[in-house]
Scaffold this motif. Structure first.
Motif, PDB file in Angstrom:
ATOM      1  N   CYS A  62       0.847  -1.203   0.000  1.00 46.89           N
ATOM      2  CA  CYS A  62       0.000   0.000   0.000  1.00 46.89           C
ATOM      3  C   CYS A  62       0.880   1.250   0.000  1.00 46.89           C
ATOM      4  O   CYS A  62       1.432   1.631   1.046  1.00 46.89           O
ATOM      5  N   THR A  67      -6.006   5.521   0.868  1.00 45.30           N
ATOM      6  CA  THR A  67      -6.931   5.049  -0.175  1.00 45.30           C
ATOM      7  C   THR A  67      -6.528   3.740  -0.836  1.00 45.30           C
ATOM      8  O   THR A  67      -7.342   3.155  -1.554  1.00 45.30           O
ATOM      9  N   ARG A  69      -5.992  -0.008  -1.803  1.00 50.62           N
ATOM     10  CA  ARG A  69      -6.809  -1.191  -1.533  1.00 50.62           C
ATOM     11  C   ARG A  69      -5.976  -2.455  -1.697  1.00 50.62           C
ATOM     12  O   ARG A  69      -5.116  -2.547  -2.555  1.00 50.62           O
ATOM     13  N   HIS A  70      -6.237  -3.441  -0.825  1.00 48.87           N
ATOM     14  CA  HIS A  70      -5.589  -4.743  -0.942  1.00 48.87           C
ATOM     15  C   HIS A  70      -6.594  -5.810  -0.525  1.00 48.87           C
ATOM     16  O   HIS A  70      -7.229  -5.695   0.524  1.00 48.87           O
ATOM     17  N   TRP A  71      -6.715  -6.861  -1.323  1.00 48.12           N
ATOM     18  CA  TRP A  71      -7.753  -7.861  -1.096  1.00 48.12           C
ATOM     19  C   TRP A  71      -7.595  -8.583   0.243  1.00 48.12           C
ATOM     20  O   TRP A  71      -8.578  -8.984   0.867  1.00 48.12           O
ATOM     21  N   GLN A  74      -9.450  -7.261   3.350  1.00 51.88           N
ATOM     22  CA  GLN A  74     -10.873  -7.606   3.430  1.00 51.88           C
ATOM     23  C   GLN A  74     -11.066  -9.088   3.712  1.00 51.88           C
ATOM     24  O   GLN A  74     -11.852  -9.470   4.595  1.00 51.88           O
ATOM     25  N   GLU A 142     -14.161   2.172   1.846  1.00 50.22           N
ATOM     26  CA  GLU A 142     -13.066   1.698   1.002  1.00 50.22           C
ATOM     27  C   GLU A 142     -11.756   2.404   1.326  1.00 50.22           C
ATOM     28  O   GLU A 142     -10.921   2.637   0.452  1.00 50.22           O
ATOM     29  N   ARG A 143     -11.549   2.716   2.567  1.00 48.26           N
ATOM     30  CA  ARG A 143     -10.342   3.417   2.997  1.00 48.26           C
ATOM     31  C   ARG A 143      -9.689   2.663   4.159  1.00 48.26           C
ATOM     32  O   ARG A 143     -10.351   1.951   4.912  1.00 48.26           O
ATOM     33  N   ASP A 145      -7.022   0.300   4.260  1.00 48.04           N
ATOM     34  CA  ASP A 145      -6.504  -1.068   4.226  1.00 48.04           C
ATOM     35  C   ASP A 145      -5.123  -1.157   4.862  1.00 48.04           C
ATOM     36  O   ASP A 145      -4.779  -2.172   5.500  1.00 48.04           O
TER      37      ASP A 145
END
Length: 258
Positions: A62, A67, A69-71, A74, A142-143, A145
């Motif tokens: 990151c 902002t 994103r990394h799978w 989640q 969506e913030r 990660d």
């Protein structure tokens, strides 16, 4: 979502039971409680390795701490939920076998004493399940990660903590390995369970062009509250680790003097 949730819901309790069964077969003279404790520590270490590797990968990739994103940030939550649920049960099983009376019944007194004895760890687990999980999966949008990855990476010290307990079960607490592991436990716990919090504030301040001390006043207040609630038990546990390290050092000094 459903695949990692289902797989890990089967894996953690299944591995715990299989490991305990294998130890009972391989070491029949070992008390059952020691087999269960060994199994729970080994299971915790496996989860800790998965979590810390996931967290470090998220942090490493990151470039934008707000902002990006990394799978894994989640998806690993769906691993954490069944693990935390399993660990609550494993904690009680180990406590019951350690404190059961001759009647070997699941009495209310044992359960009440368990809630009192492990109240801090229980509160920590329940807080993660009821507060951190909803925030990480839904409320943060969506913030963030990168910061979720930092929380995952906090598990980096757990294998060393578990190894220390395993060495005690094996009567190896006076060995050089135990002392080296104690130093590694203190170092990793300090870095990944305590200093990780100012590191998160520093990372945010660098991105926003703020001074470190200004950062708490430029983020939502609930972030400061949650970080405070997370770091307080870490400080307490670190103090206990330091106390044990001092006792170990004093013991070695006595042996040298004698």
């Amino acid at each position: 979502m459903l695949l990692p949730l289902a797989c890990t819901a089967l894996f953690f309790p299944g591995f715990f039971r299989l490991c305990a069964w294998g130890l009972r077969r391989a070491l029949p003279r070992w008390p059952l409680n020691d087999c269960l404790t060994f199994s729970s520590r080994l299971t915790s270490s496996i989860q800790a390795v998965l979590a810390s590797v996931s967290g470090l990968l998220v942090m490493w990739t990151c470039d934008n701490v707000i902002t990006c994103r990394h799978w894994l940030a989640q998806e690993y939550i769906w691993v954490l939920i069944p693990y935390m649920t399993y660990d609550l049960g494993a904690m009680y099983i180990c406590y019951w076998y350690r404190n059961r009376g001759e009647d070997k019944k699941h009495t209310f007194t044992i359960f009440k004493n368990f809630l009192k004895h492990d109240r801090l760890m229980l509160t920590h687990h329940i807080f993660i399940l009821t507060v951190l999980v909803p925030i990480a999966q839904v409320l943060r949008g969506e913030r963030g990660d990168f910061f979720v990855g930092c929380i995952f990476a906090a598990e980096f010290s757990t294998p060393f903590v578990s190894l220390g307990r395993i060495l005690i079960l094996l009567k190896k607490q006076h060995t050089f390995l135990y002392k080296v592991n104690g130093i590694l436990t203190l170092g990793t716990f300090l870095c990944f369970r305590i200093l990780i919090f100012p590191f998160m504030y520093w990372s945010y301040s660098q991105k926003k062009g703020l001074r470190l001390l200004q950062t708490p006043f430029h983020i939502p207040i609930y972030c400061n509250v949650i970080n405070s609630l997370l770091i307080m038990p870490q400080l307490y546990w670190f103090a206990l680790l330091c106390k044990k390290a001092i006792q170990m050092f004093d013991t070695s000094q006595i042996k040298k003097a004698s």
